[in-house]
Every structure is written in structure tokens, then in C-alpha cells.
Design an enzyme around this catalytic site. Sequence first.
Site, mmCIF file in Angstrom:
data_model
loop_
_atom_site.group_PDB
_atom_site.id
_atom_site.type_symbol
_atom_site.label_atom_id
_atom_site.label_comp_id
_atom_site.label_asym_id
_atom_site.label_seq_id
_atom_site.Cartn_x
_atom_site.Cartn_y
_atom_site.Cartn_z
ATOM 1 N N HIS A 114 70.924 44.069 70.971
ATOM 2 C CA HIS A 114 70.071 43.796 69.820
ATOM 3 C C HIS A 114 68.604 43.984 70.212
ATOM 4 O O HIS A 114 68.212 43.631 71.332
ATOM 5 C CB HIS A 114 70.253 42.361 69.319
ATOM 6 C CG HIS A 114 71.217 42.242 68.182
ATOM 7 N ND1 HIS A 114 72.374 41.500 68.256
ATOM 8 C CD2 HIS A 114 71.196 42.775 66.925
ATOM 9 C CE1 HIS A 114 73.007 41.569 67.100
ATOM 10 N NE2 HIS A 114 72.321 42.337 66.270
ATOM 11 N N CYS B 105 76.625 43.974 62.932
ATOM 12 C CA CYS B 105 76.455 44.289 64.353
ATOM 13 C C CYS B 105 77.613 43.742 65.183
ATOM 14 O O CYS B 105 78.204 44.472 65.984
ATOM 15 C CB CYS B 105 75.124 43.754 64.876
ATOM 16 S SG CYS B 105 73.732 44.731 64.292
ATOM 17 N N GLU C 86 74.174 41.872 74.455
ATOM 18 C CA GLU C 86 75.103 40.846 73.987
ATOM 19 C C GLU C 86 76.254 40.665 74.972
ATOM 20 O O GLU C 86 76.816 41.633 75.466
ATOM 21 C CB GLU C 86 75.684 41.251 72.615
ATOM 22 C CG GLU C 86 74.640 41.375 71.516
ATOM 23 C CD GLU C 86 74.041 40.025 71.123
ATOM 24 O OE1 GLU C 86 74.600 38.978 71.502
ATOM 25 O OE2 GLU C 86 72.994 40.042 70.433
HETATM 26 N N1 PCA Z 1 71.443 44.506 62.419
HETATM 27 C C1 PCA Z 1 72.463 43.796 61.680
HETATM 28 C C2 PCA Z 1 73.391 44.856 61.155
HETATM 29 C C3 PCA Z 1 72.670 46.156 61.326
HETATM 30 C C4 PCA Z 1 71.533 45.845 62.187
HETATM 31 O O1 PCA Z 1 70.738 46.685 62.658
HETATM 32 C C5 PCA Z 1 73.152 42.705 62.496
HETATM 33 O O2 PCA Z 1 72.548 42.157 63.429
HETATM 34 O O3 PCA Z 1 74.305 42.389 62.228
#
Ligand code: PCA
Length: 212
Positions: free
Chosen positions: A166, A143, A80
Site C-alpha cells: 500500500h 486491495c 502488507e
Molecule cells: N486502494 C483500495 C482499492 C484500490 C486502491 O488503490 C484499497 O485499499 O482497498
Amino acid sequence: MKTVLITGFEPFGGEKINPSQEIARQLNGRVIAGRRVIGRILPCVFGAANAELRRILRETSPELVIAVGQAGGRAEITPERVAINVDDARIADNAGAQPVDAPVVARGPAAYWSTLPVKAIVAALRAHEIPAAVSQTAGTFVCNHVFYGLMHALRSRRGVRGGFIHVPLLLEQAKKGQPSLSQQVMIEAIALAVAVAVRTRRDRREPGGQTH
Ligand code: PCA
């Protein structure tokens, strides 16, 4: 030995597993690029996740932090670029909270840039034939909340770099037509990201973003 902190999340949204949890577990204790990895799991709960993260930072004093989370629907490993100062939950977190248009940190800056070499990480993953792209948004759920909380906490830790990656769903989580990757590929990807981040001070300047 210097340490690198990798955080994952517990399952959320009715899932029984979360690939990021498994990544943090499996990398815990590994030595990568001369650094010992500390793998920890955060609750998928607004507020509590950042409190736990700050506690872990105090306890472990890592040199580098990579927070990892699951992004259903994505087909690539996505470092990100930026964390934004907003919580806007589409579903309830694991404690039942669903903040809307709330700041992560009251009176905090609108956003923080990742201090990971996101382009170099993407290039390294692609060189290993792992699908990867820079993502321009970590969303507005837990996240992004943790990513923002991490970068806010790192302001007072000189020289400590950090960011968020991610990952797609696991093969066993994905429903028909949903993109996914195997656990093994994801673990390899995050281990590579650690190695690249440790040795890369200045990011590459080249295209590498998602096209949407
Ligand atoms: N994904 C979520 C929160 C926890 C996770 O593993 C997100 O993308 O916000």
C-alpha cells in the site's frame, strides 16, 4: 528475460487519480535487477479485478508479482504481511457493489501470508530515507481482495512469489492534514521493492511493523 508483474488500480471513491496506477504505468518496461517489469492496471471492482489479474498471470507468467494500491491516511509505504478471506466494503466499488462479510474465495483458507521479504523491503526503503513499515492489515476492500486472490492464484504457480504494497496519497490528492508522498518517491520505492524481492530469498528477522 524473466519478468516481474506490478499491478496498480484505477482511481476509486470519487478520486481522479490513484498513485498505484501511475506507478504501474511508469515502471512498465523498466529493467530492474535483470528483470523486465510489466505494469498493468486493475479495475477497482470486486471479482473483476481478480479475473483480470488471473488473465494477466496466464498471459505474462511473471517470476514475481507485486500488487500496489492506495491507502489514504497512511504516511508510509507499507508492504502488507497478510491477506484475509473477507470482503467487507465501507464504500461501493467502481461497479457499485458493496459486499459485506463475504469470502473472497468460498471455502478458501482464512488467510495467506505474503511471500515477499516484507522486512527486507522496509529496511531498504528506510535506508533510502523513504518512510516505510510492515502493515498487519490490507483492509477488507478491493486491495485485500486482490492480494488474497493473487496468493490463491499463486498456489498453483511453483516458485512464483507475490504480495501487496500500500502507498499513501499523492501530494496533489491529500487534503489538509492528510499524509502524502510524491509520485517520484513512490516510484523509487516500488522499484527498490522489486530489486530487494528479486535478490532476497529469506526475509530479515527484525522489528519493522507499524505500531498500531
Ligand atoms: N486502494 C483500495 C482499492 C484500490 C486502491 O488503490 C484499497 O485499499 O482497498
